[in-house]
Structures are given as C-alpha cells and as structure tokens.
Scaffold this active site. Structure first.
Site, PDB file in Angstrom:
ATOM      1  N   ARG A 141       5.502  10.908  -2.280  1.00  0.00           N
ATOM      2  CA  ARG A 141       5.257  10.497  -0.899  1.00  0.00           C
ATOM      3  C   ARG A 141       6.531  10.583  -0.058  1.00  0.00           C
ATOM      4  O   ARG A 141       7.494   9.848  -0.327  1.00  0.00           O
ATOM      5  CB  ARG A 141       4.760   9.040  -0.918  1.00  0.00           C
ATOM      6  CG  ARG A 141       4.499   8.474   0.442  1.00  0.00           C
ATOM      7  CD  ARG A 141       4.227   6.971   0.398  1.00  0.00           C
ATOM      8  NE  ARG A 141       4.024   6.494   1.748  1.00  0.00           N
ATOM      9  CZ  ARG A 141       4.252   5.257   2.140  1.00  0.00           C
ATOM     10  NH1 ARG A 141       4.660   4.347   1.275  1.00  0.00           N
ATOM     11  NH2 ARG A 141       4.064   4.917   3.391  1.00  0.00           N
ATOM     12  N   HIS A 184      12.728  -2.854   1.818  1.00  0.00           N
ATOM     13  CA  HIS A 184      12.163  -1.556   2.215  1.00  0.00           C
ATOM     14  C   HIS A 184      13.055  -0.450   1.692  1.00  0.00           C
ATOM     15  O   HIS A 184      14.290  -0.568   1.736  1.00  0.00           O
ATOM     16  CB  HIS A 184      12.070  -1.441   3.741  1.00  0.00           C
ATOM     17  CG  HIS A 184      11.191  -2.490   4.335  1.00  0.00           C
ATOM     18  ND1 HIS A 184       9.825  -2.396   4.316  1.00  0.00           N
ATOM     19  CD2 HIS A 184      11.484  -3.678   4.914  1.00  0.00           C
ATOM     20  CE1 HIS A 184       9.307  -3.481   4.872  1.00  0.00           C
ATOM     21  NE2 HIS A 184      10.297  -4.277   5.241  1.00  0.00           N
ATOM     22  N   ARG A 210      13.451   3.925  12.454  1.00  0.00           N
ATOM     23  CA  ARG A 210      12.245   4.756  12.431  1.00  0.00           C
ATOM     24  C   ARG A 210      11.393   4.515  13.690  1.00  0.00           C
ATOM     25  O   ARG A 210      11.900   4.066  14.701  1.00  0.00           O
ATOM     26  CB  ARG A 210      11.502   4.502  11.125  1.00  0.00           C
ATOM     27  CG  ARG A 210      12.371   4.907   9.901  1.00  0.00           C
ATOM     28  CD  ARG A 210      11.621   4.819   8.599  1.00  0.00           C
ATOM     29  NE  ARG A 210      10.478   5.726   8.593  1.00  0.00           N
ATOM     30  CZ  ARG A 210       9.492   5.657   7.695  1.00  0.00           C
ATOM     31  NH1 ARG A 210       9.538   4.733   6.742  1.00  0.00           N
ATOM     32  NH2 ARG A 210       8.491   6.507   7.752  1.00  0.00           N
ATOM     33  N   ASN A 270       7.883  -5.601  -1.097  1.00  0.00           N
ATOM     34  CA  ASN A 270       7.858  -4.487  -0.157  1.00  0.00           C
ATOM     35  C   ASN A 270       6.416  -4.410   0.338  1.00  0.00           C
ATOM     36  O   ASN A 270       5.554  -3.872  -0.348  1.00  0.00           O
ATOM     37  CB  ASN A 270       8.273  -3.172  -0.814  1.00  0.00           C
ATOM     38  CG  ASN A 270       8.296  -2.033   0.192  1.00  0.00           C
ATOM     39  OD1 ASN A 270       7.793  -2.181   1.320  1.00  0.00           O
ATOM     40  ND2 ASN A 270       8.866  -0.906  -0.187  1.00  0.00           N
ATOM     41  N   ARG A 288       7.381   0.500  13.468  1.00  0.00           N
ATOM     42  CA  ARG A 288       7.918  -0.012  12.195  1.00  0.00           C
ATOM     43  C   ARG A 288       9.034  -1.033  12.415  1.00  0.00           C
ATOM     44  O   ARG A 288       9.556  -1.609  11.476  1.00  0.00           O
ATOM     45  CB  ARG A 288       8.476   1.130  11.344  1.00  0.00           C
ATOM     46  CG  ARG A 288       7.410   2.052  10.822  1.00  0.00           C
ATOM     47  CD  ARG A 288       7.977   3.044   9.825  1.00  0.00           C
ATOM     48  NE  ARG A 288       7.143   4.219   9.811  1.00  0.00           N
ATOM     49  CZ  ARG A 288       6.019   4.345   9.086  1.00  0.00           C
ATOM     50  NH1 ARG A 288       5.650   3.387   8.278  1.00  0.00           N
ATOM     51  NH2 ARG A 288       5.298   5.442   9.159  1.00  0.00           N
ATOM     52  N   PRO A 335       0.797  -1.221   0.000  1.00  0.00           N
ATOM     53  CA  PRO A 335       0.000   0.000   0.000  1.00  0.00           C
ATOM     54  C   PRO A 335       0.832   1.276   0.000  1.00  0.00           C
ATOM     55  O   PRO A 335       1.897   1.342   0.621  1.00  0.00           O
ATOM     56  CB  PRO A 335      -0.806  -0.105   1.308  1.00  0.00           C
ATOM     57  CG  PRO A 335      -0.058  -1.061   2.152  1.00  0.00           C
ATOM     58  CD  PRO A 335       0.594  -2.036   1.206  1.00  0.00           C
ATOM     59  N   ASN A 336       0.297   2.246  -0.708  1.00  0.00           N
ATOM     60  CA  ASN A 336       0.841   3.607  -0.803  1.00  0.00           C
ATOM     61  C   ASN A 336       2.116   3.717  -1.640  1.00  0.00           C
ATOM     62  O   ASN A 336       2.607   4.817  -1.880  1.00  0.00           O
ATOM     63  CB  ASN A 336       1.074   4.214   0.598  1.00  0.00           C
ATOM     64  CG  ASN A 336      -0.215   4.269   1.394  1.00  0.00           C
ATOM     65  OD1 ASN A 336      -1.195   4.816   0.913  1.00  0.00           O
ATOM     66  ND2 ASN A 336      -0.234   3.684   2.581  1.00  0.00           N
ATOM     67  N   TYR A 378      11.566   7.970   1.313  1.00  0.00           N
ATOM     68  CA  TYR A 378      11.418   6.999   0.230  1.00  0.00           C
ATOM     69  C   TYR A 378      12.089   7.399  -1.077  1.00  0.00           C
ATOM     70  O   TYR A 378      12.036   6.658  -2.054  1.00  0.00           O
ATOM     71  CB  TYR A 378       9.918   6.725  -0.003  1.00  0.00           C
ATOM     72  CG  TYR A 378       9.219   6.276   1.269  1.00  0.00           C
ATOM     73  CD1 TYR A 378       9.711   5.195   2.010  1.00  0.00           C
ATOM     74  CD2 TYR A 378       8.091   6.936   1.754  1.00  0.00           C
ATOM     75  CE1 TYR A 378       9.091   4.789   3.189  1.00  0.00           C
ATOM     76  CE2 TYR A 378       7.469   6.528   2.928  1.00  0.00           C
ATOM     77  CZ  TYR A 378       7.977   5.456   3.638  1.00  0.00           C
ATOM     78  OH  TYR A 378       7.369   5.051   4.804  1.00  0.00           O
ATOM     79  N   ALA A 430       3.079  -0.822   4.789  1.00  0.00           N
ATOM     80  CA  ALA A 430       2.622  -0.861   6.186  1.00  0.00           C
ATOM     81  C   ALA A 430       2.141  -2.251   6.603  1.00  0.00           C
ATOM     82  O   ALA A 430       2.120  -2.560   7.802  1.00  0.00           O
ATOM     83  CB  ALA A 430       1.522   0.168   6.401  1.00  0.00           C
ATOM     84  N   GLU A 435      12.402  -9.716   1.437  1.00  0.00           N
ATOM     85  CA  GLU A 435      11.641  -8.539   1.894  1.00  0.00           C
ATOM     86  C   GLU A 435      12.514  -7.302   1.701  1.00  0.00           C
ATOM     87  O   GLU A 435      13.687  -7.317   2.096  1.00  0.00           O
ATOM     88  CB  GLU A 435      11.301  -8.721   3.378  1.00  0.00           C
ATOM     89  CG  GLU A 435      10.599  -7.532   4.018  1.00  0.00           C
ATOM     90  CD  GLU A 435      10.416  -7.724   5.528  1.00  0.00           C
ATOM     91  OE1 GLU A 435      10.575  -8.877   6.033  1.00  0.00           O
ATOM     92  OE2 GLU A 435      10.136  -6.716   6.208  1.00  0.00           O
TER      93      GLU A 435
HETATM   94  C1  DQA Z   1       8.260   0.892   3.749  1.00  0.00           C
HETATM   95  C2  DQA Z   1       8.335   1.094   5.267  1.00  0.00           C
HETATM   96  C3  DQA Z   1       6.972   0.911   5.919  1.00  0.00           C
HETATM   97  O1  DQA Z   1       7.062   1.125   7.319  1.00  0.00           O
HETATM   98  C4  DQA Z   1       5.985   1.913   5.355  1.00  0.00           C
HETATM   99  O2  DQA Z   1       4.708   1.709   5.905  1.00  0.00           O
HETATM  100  C5  DQA Z   1       5.950   1.893   3.868  1.00  0.00           C
HETATM  101  C6  DQA Z   1       7.205   1.799   3.131  1.00  0.00           C
HETATM  102  C7  DQA Z   1       9.592   1.184   3.063  1.00  0.00           C
HETATM  103  O3  DQA Z   1       9.733   0.817   1.894  1.00  0.00           O
HETATM  104  O4  DQA Z   1      10.482   1.818   3.646  1.00  0.00           O
HETATM  105  O5  DQA Z   1       4.896   2.039   3.255  1.00  0.00           O
HETATM  106  O6  DQA Z   1       7.926  -0.460   3.496  1.00  0.00           O
END
Ligand code: DQA
Length: 147
Positions: free
Chosen positions: A17, A99, A106, A73, A110, A9-10, A22, A76, A97
């Site tokens: 963003r 990020h 952070r 990735n 997280r 998501p996002n 990021y 959240a 995985e």
């Molecule tokens: C993320 C880190 C997560 O905590 C966050 O919610 C994201 C992006 C990252 O790529 O750093 O959406 O996965």
C-alpha cells in the site's frame, strides 16, 4: 507491563500500500520489530488489526483492566472517529497515537486527529520507527508514573 498495539483500517495491506507514504514493511514485519523490542524491555505485547470502527472500539473496551498502555495507529479513523476517541477516553488507559507518514505534511483532511486530544502524545512520520518510538514513550511514561 502489558501493551496492546491497535492497527486501524487498510494497515493489513502494508507492504503493497502506497510505499512512498508507508514504507515497504508488512504489518507482520512491524509487529515482529515491536515483539523483539518489547522482549528486550521485558514487556508483554499483543497486536490487533481491524478494518471496522466498531471492532476497534470493542478492542479498546476489552483492554480495560488487561493492558497498561495502548499504541494505536487509527489509520483513516484518526480523522473521522469520535467513537474511537470516546472509547479511549472511557478506557482511561495511557495511549500513544502513531502514524507511519507525517500526517501534517499531507492533505488538509489528514491534518486533524480526533485521537490526539486523548493521547499522551503523537509520533508521526517515522515509518515503522513511529511504532518503536511509541513503545519507548509508553515504557518511559509507565516508569515516570510508577516511581
Ligand atoms: C496513517 C495516516 C492516515 O491518514 C491514513 O489514513 C492511514 C495511515 C499513517 O500511518 O500514516 O491509513 O495513519
């Protein structure tokens, strides 16, 4: 070798963003880098992004017997989704995985991942390079296990 990249998501909002966390590349920009890197390695690569947990679970199910590795990735859902963890475990496909940000630098919430325990490993904090390193890790793992 056939690799699936799953974006949670996002991540469709990358580019605008929170660039301090990021970076400024869009999701298409990241996918383009991965596509080029995969082509150099003669690896097939596909991409999927969803903001919905169930759709990501479905994508993992559909990956069974199709893909040899998953780069995920989970956004959240990293910190909340037992369903995604269970799907990855059930699929039995090697997972890395990734990020963009270093989740261990952070907020406290997280710093726990439900996904890490079912992944080969985690790459966190190298912005778009995290994905490219994830691709290298999956390829290296496949070479190790096939020979
Ligand atoms: C993320 C880190 C997560 O905590 C966050 O919610 C994201 C992006 C990252 O790529 O750093 O959406 O996965």
């Amino acid at each position: 070798m056939n690799i699936l990249v799953l974006h949670g998501p996002n991540l469709n909002l990358l580019g605008r963003r929170e660039p301090d966390h990021y970076g400024s590349l869009t999701l298409d920009g990241i996918n383009g880098l991965l596509q080029d890197a995969a082509q150099n390695e003669q690896v097939q690569i596909s991409f999927y992004q969803s903001n919905a947990e169930g759709e990501l679970v479905d994508a993992v199910h559909k990956a069974i017997d199709v893909f040899d590795g998953i780069i995920i990735n989970p956004g959240a859902y990293t910190h909340t989704s037992i369903a995604l963890r269970d799907a990855l475990l059930a699929a039995g496909i090697p997972v890395v995985e990734v990020h963009l940000s270093n989740i261990y630098c952070r907020e406290d919430f997280r710093q726990h991942s439900y996904i890490s325990g079912v992944a080969l490993g985690v790459i966190s904090g190298f912005r778009e390079q995290s994905y490219l390193l994830g691709l290298q890790a999956l390829i290296a793992h496949a070479k190790q296990t096939s020979g």
